[in-house]
Scaffold this motif. Sequence first.
Motif, PDB file in Angstrom:
ATOM      1  N   ALA A   1       6.618   7.109   6.609  1.00 49.26           N
ATOM      2  CA  ALA A   1       7.832   6.896   7.389  1.00 49.26           C
ATOM      3  C   ALA A   1       7.908   7.881   8.551  1.00 49.26           C
ATOM      4  N   GLY A   2       8.117   7.355   9.744  1.00 45.12           N
ATOM      5  CA  GLY A   2       8.232   8.189  10.929  1.00 45.12           C
ATOM      6  C   GLY A   2       6.926   8.441  11.647  1.00 45.12           C
ATOM      7  N   SER A   3       5.799   8.016  11.048  1.00 50.68           N
ATOM      8  CA  SER A   3       4.495   8.268  11.673  1.00 50.68           C
ATOM      9  C   SER A   3       4.218   7.305  12.817  1.00 50.68           C
ATOM     10  N   GLY A   4       4.833   6.120  12.766  1.00 53.30           N
ATOM     11  CA  GLY A   4       4.559   5.110  13.776  1.00 53.30           C
ATOM     12  C   GLY A   4       3.221   4.420  13.589  1.00 53.30           C
ATOM     13  N   ILE A   5       2.561   4.673  12.469  1.00 50.60           N
ATOM     14  CA  ILE A   5       1.245   4.085  12.197  1.00 50.60           C
ATOM     15  C   ILE A   5       1.363   3.137  11.007  1.00 50.60           C
ATOM     16  N   ASN A   6       1.037   1.881  11.235  1.00 50.39           N
ATOM     17  CA  ASN A   6       1.108   0.870  10.188  1.00 50.39           C
ATOM     18  C   ASN A   6      -0.240   0.684   9.506  1.00 50.39           C
ATOM     19  N   TYR A   7      -0.199   0.064   8.332  1.00 51.34           N
ATOM     20  CA  TYR A   7      -1.437  -0.287   7.642  1.00 51.34           C
ATOM     21  C   TYR A   7      -2.270  -1.206   8.532  1.00 51.34           C
ATOM     22  N   PRO A   8      -3.599  -1.208   8.363  1.00 50.48           N
ATOM     23  CA  PRO A   8      -4.480  -1.861   9.343  1.00 50.48           C
ATOM     24  C   PRO A   8      -4.431  -3.385   9.373  1.00 50.48           C
TER      25      PRO A   8
ATOM     26  N   ALA B   1       9.115  -5.506   7.661  1.00 52.82           N
ATOM     27  CA  ALA B   1       8.066  -4.958   8.518  1.00 52.82           C
ATOM     28  C   ALA B   1       8.034  -3.433   8.455  1.00 52.82           C
ATOM     29  N   SER B   2       9.170  -2.811   8.190  1.00 49.77           N
ATOM     30  CA  SER B   2       9.212  -1.346   8.150  1.00 49.77           C
ATOM     31  C   SER B   2       8.361  -0.786   7.016  1.00 49.77           C
ATOM     32  N   GLU B   3       8.150  -1.576   5.959  1.00 53.70           N
ATOM     33  CA  GLU B   3       7.340  -1.113   4.838  1.00 53.70           C
ATOM     34  C   GLU B   3       5.852  -1.091   5.166  1.00 53.70           C
ATOM     35  N   GLN B   4       5.491  -1.658   6.308  1.00 50.74           N
ATOM     36  CA  GLN B   4       4.088  -1.658   6.714  1.00 50.74           C
ATOM     37  C   GLN B   4       3.678  -0.336   7.354  1.00 50.74           C
TER      38      GLN B   4
ATOM     39  N   HIS C   1      -0.847   2.231  -2.226  1.00 43.32           N
ATOM     40  CA  HIS C   1      -1.329   2.629  -0.903  1.00 43.32           C
ATOM     41  C   HIS C   1      -2.719   2.071  -0.642  1.00 43.32           C
ATOM     42  N   PHE C   2      -3.598   2.168  -1.626  1.00 41.99           N
ATOM     43  CA  PHE C   2      -4.964   1.693  -1.430  1.00 41.99           C
ATOM     44  C   PHE C   2      -4.996   0.176  -1.247  1.00 41.99           C
ATOM     45  N   ILE C   3      -4.215  -0.552  -2.033  1.00 40.31           N
ATOM     46  CA  ILE C   3      -4.167  -2.011  -1.895  1.00 40.31           C
ATOM     47  C   ILE C   3      -3.685  -2.396  -0.501  1.00 40.31           C
ATOM     48  N   LYS C   4      -2.692  -1.698   0.010  1.00 41.23           N
ATOM     49  CA  LYS C   4      -2.173  -1.992   1.348  1.00 41.23           C
ATOM     50  C   LYS C   4      -3.208  -1.677   2.427  1.00 41.23           C
ATOM     51  N   CYS C   5      -4.010  -0.647   2.203  1.00 39.79           N
ATOM     52  CA  CYS C   5      -5.020  -0.270   3.195  1.00 39.79           C
ATOM     53  C   CYS C   5      -6.104  -1.332   3.345  1.00 39.79           C
ATOM     54  N   LEU C   6      -6.499  -1.954   2.250  1.00 39.84           N
ATOM     55  CA  LEU C   6      -7.668  -2.829   2.283  1.00 39.84           C
ATOM     56  C   LEU C   6      -7.339  -4.317   2.267  1.00 39.84           C
ATOM     57  N   ASN C   7      -6.055  -4.655   2.292  1.00 41.15           N
ATOM     58  CA  ASN C   7      -5.667  -6.060   2.269  1.00 41.15           C
ATOM     59  C   ASN C   7      -4.830  -6.422   3.496  1.00 41.15           C
ATOM     60  N   PRO C   8      -4.934  -7.676   3.948  1.00 45.33           N
ATOM     61  CA  PRO C   8      -4.093  -8.116   5.071  1.00 45.33           C
ATOM     62  C   PRO C   8      -2.636  -8.237   4.638  1.00 45.33           C
ATOM     63  N   TYR C   9      -1.748  -8.274   5.598  1.00 47.02           N
ATOM     64  CA  TYR C   9      -0.323  -8.343   5.292  1.00 47.02           C
ATOM     65  C   TYR C   9       0.020  -9.558   4.438  1.00 47.02           C
ATOM     66  N   THR C  10      -0.731 -10.638   4.605  1.00 42.22           N
ATOM     67  CA  THR C  10      -0.444 -11.859   3.847  1.00 42.22           C
ATOM     68  C   THR C  10      -0.736 -11.716   2.361  1.00 42.22           C
ATOM     69  N   ASN C  11      -1.441 -10.652   1.969  1.00 43.82           N
ATOM     70  CA  ASN C  11      -1.766 -10.431   0.555  1.00 43.82           C
ATOM     71  C   ASN C  11      -0.818  -9.453  -0.127  1.00 43.82           C
ATOM     72  N   VAL C  12       0.166  -8.948   0.613  1.00 42.38           N
ATOM     73  CA  VAL C  12       1.021  -7.875   0.087  1.00 42.38           C
ATOM     74  C   VAL C  12       2.492  -8.271   0.203  1.00 42.38           C
TER      75      VAL C  12
ATOM     76  N   GLY D   1      -5.231  17.085   7.903  1.00 38.93           N
ATOM     77  CA  GLY D   1      -4.063  16.214   7.900  1.00 38.93           C
ATOM     78  C   GLY D   1      -4.427  14.742   7.949  1.00 38.93           C
ATOM     79  N   TYR D   2      -5.726  14.434   7.951  1.00 38.95           N
ATOM     80  CA  TYR D   2      -6.199  13.047   8.001  1.00 38.95           C
ATOM     81  C   TYR D   2      -6.970  12.713   6.718  1.00 38.95           C
ATOM     82  N   PRO D   3      -6.970  11.428   6.310  1.00 39.93           N
ATOM     83  CA  PRO D   3      -6.167  10.343   6.862  1.00 39.93           C
ATOM     84  C   PRO D   3      -4.728  10.429   6.357  1.00 39.93           C
ATOM     85  N   LEU D   4      -3.839   9.655   6.979  1.00 37.67           N
ATOM     86  CA  LEU D   4      -2.452   9.623   6.532  1.00 37.67           C
ATOM     87  C   LEU D   4      -2.398   9.268   5.050  1.00 37.67           C
ATOM     88  N   ASN D   5      -1.558   9.989   4.315  1.00 37.35           N
ATOM     89  CA  ASN D   5      -1.543   9.847   2.864  1.00 37.35           C
ATOM     90  C   ASN D   5      -0.113  10.034   2.372  1.00 37.35           C
TER      91      ASN D   5
END
Length: 556
Positions: free
Chosen positions: A319-326, A312-315, A296-307, A503-507
Amino acid sequence: MKKIKIALFLLSVSLISCNDYTDLGPNPNQLNADLATPDQYLSAAQTLSYSTQASTMERLGLLFSNACGGNVQSYAAPFNDEFSMNVTSIFYKSIWENLYLRAGVYQKVIDYNDVNSEYKEFKAIAMIGKVYDMEYIVDLYGDAPYTEAFKGINNITPKYDDDFEIYKKLFTELDNARALIDDIAAGTYPNSTAKSNSYDMIFGGSMASWKTFANTIELKMLLRMSKCTGAAGTYRDQRLASMVANGNNNFISTDVTIQPGFSDSRNDTVNPLVYNFGWDMNANPTNYNVYAASGHFIKCLNPYTNVNYASASEQEIVAGSGINYPNVNDPRRLSIFTSPNGQRGVTQGSVFVDVFKPGGSTTGQPSKLAGYFFNPYNQTGTGATNPTLSTGNIFAGNKGYVMTVAESYFLQAEAAHLGSVNPSFAALGLNAASSFAAGVNASMSFYNATPGTYLTTINAKPNFGYNSTFTFSENYNAIMYQKWIAILPSNAIESYIDNTRTGYPLNPMPKNSSYTKRPNRLIYPSSEYISNSANVPNVGLGDIFSVNSKSPFWLQ
């Protein structure tokens, strides 16, 4: 309650010379508790309090806030209890026991019969230190002993007090401390002036700094109560109004640090964060190889090209939040975790390294804690390079961080943000956007990272940056998200508590957990059920995952 007797203090606190405040080994022949003076207790209480924050509390925070996973390449099922939510009466029981022991040492200073008014500074500092520790007892456990606690052998089975009532008493302690500081400044106690300078390991006897820190602690406690209604909500708003009326709405603007003489001379003098998460006095790994970056932490701080997202659903974060990694290249990422052939993470509950750059593999070590996690601001001048046997433990003597200025800025940002829905918070006169920016920039400095255009980039992303065009919820998540990153090495337990109350941040939850959320509180330790069974409430698994009368009052 665990029998907090004078004998236990003697096992924890020895007479301390001015040049070796970390010498806390047992020597009961060296200190008579009835004759000891506050200068013989204060520095020990501060050092031991920080040790608790930088060890078990930090570990639980790193794991429950989903910053760390376990190094599955070197250990079988590390942190299984934390990831499966196997919370029992022995789960992190030392948090309760150590916080009470430390608060009890502060109480010895407060209760000292100061007939010549020599130790007023010590007493004010001890009141604030005690509040800092006891707040966590309420936040993590709810009801607890307070009015009958700290009596030593005079009461080894104290009753439990309502947690809201404890909070009110803690606010009174802060009031008393600030009033005492004002009296000292006015010359009421000339025998006390500057007496604590050589024994205060945090502010060096600066009473003005202690008063500002007390204000910041109060703000943190009032933010805990942000969702309270009824009597608790009314009380919160009264306290906020009192802060403004009394000029206590100014907060720390520098890091709150502790330096009692940490060094590599012995294992028990190594900075506790460095020892518990890194290396011993000789730079042999203690627990360094156990921790890995969470997926989770790696996905938060890295661009999609690094993961290695399979789709796309894994971003999506949850699940169901509608909020993707940044999808950003966060400048702090390499300061916090190493990059062995690209940053590699272990999703909590996974049995293999499952997050890595495209084209990578599950084999090989995951990312581990990097140098600036232990060496903020590049204190040693050695950069992000971790200790080795040839260099020795170069981080052993680094100062500890009780509260960073970044944490203070994010507290102020949250208070200002809540001001849009609660005029009592608005009356503090804070600005959410500027406090948010100050917090991010302070975090960059802490990690010795170059911000570049990060703030501009992130402020265009809902849930991760602060922008007046975003919704209340999006900006709230952004404050807690940036705070989570900022305080990882200093006070990670805060992010677990923040997530519990807001309830924040999403975890996302660990893969191997059958629960849909982390517990709202911990279970009282086994020592309480053994030694104070007539008073300790019966709390089980069914109580800690739902909101009920046994939850911390600010969640009910």
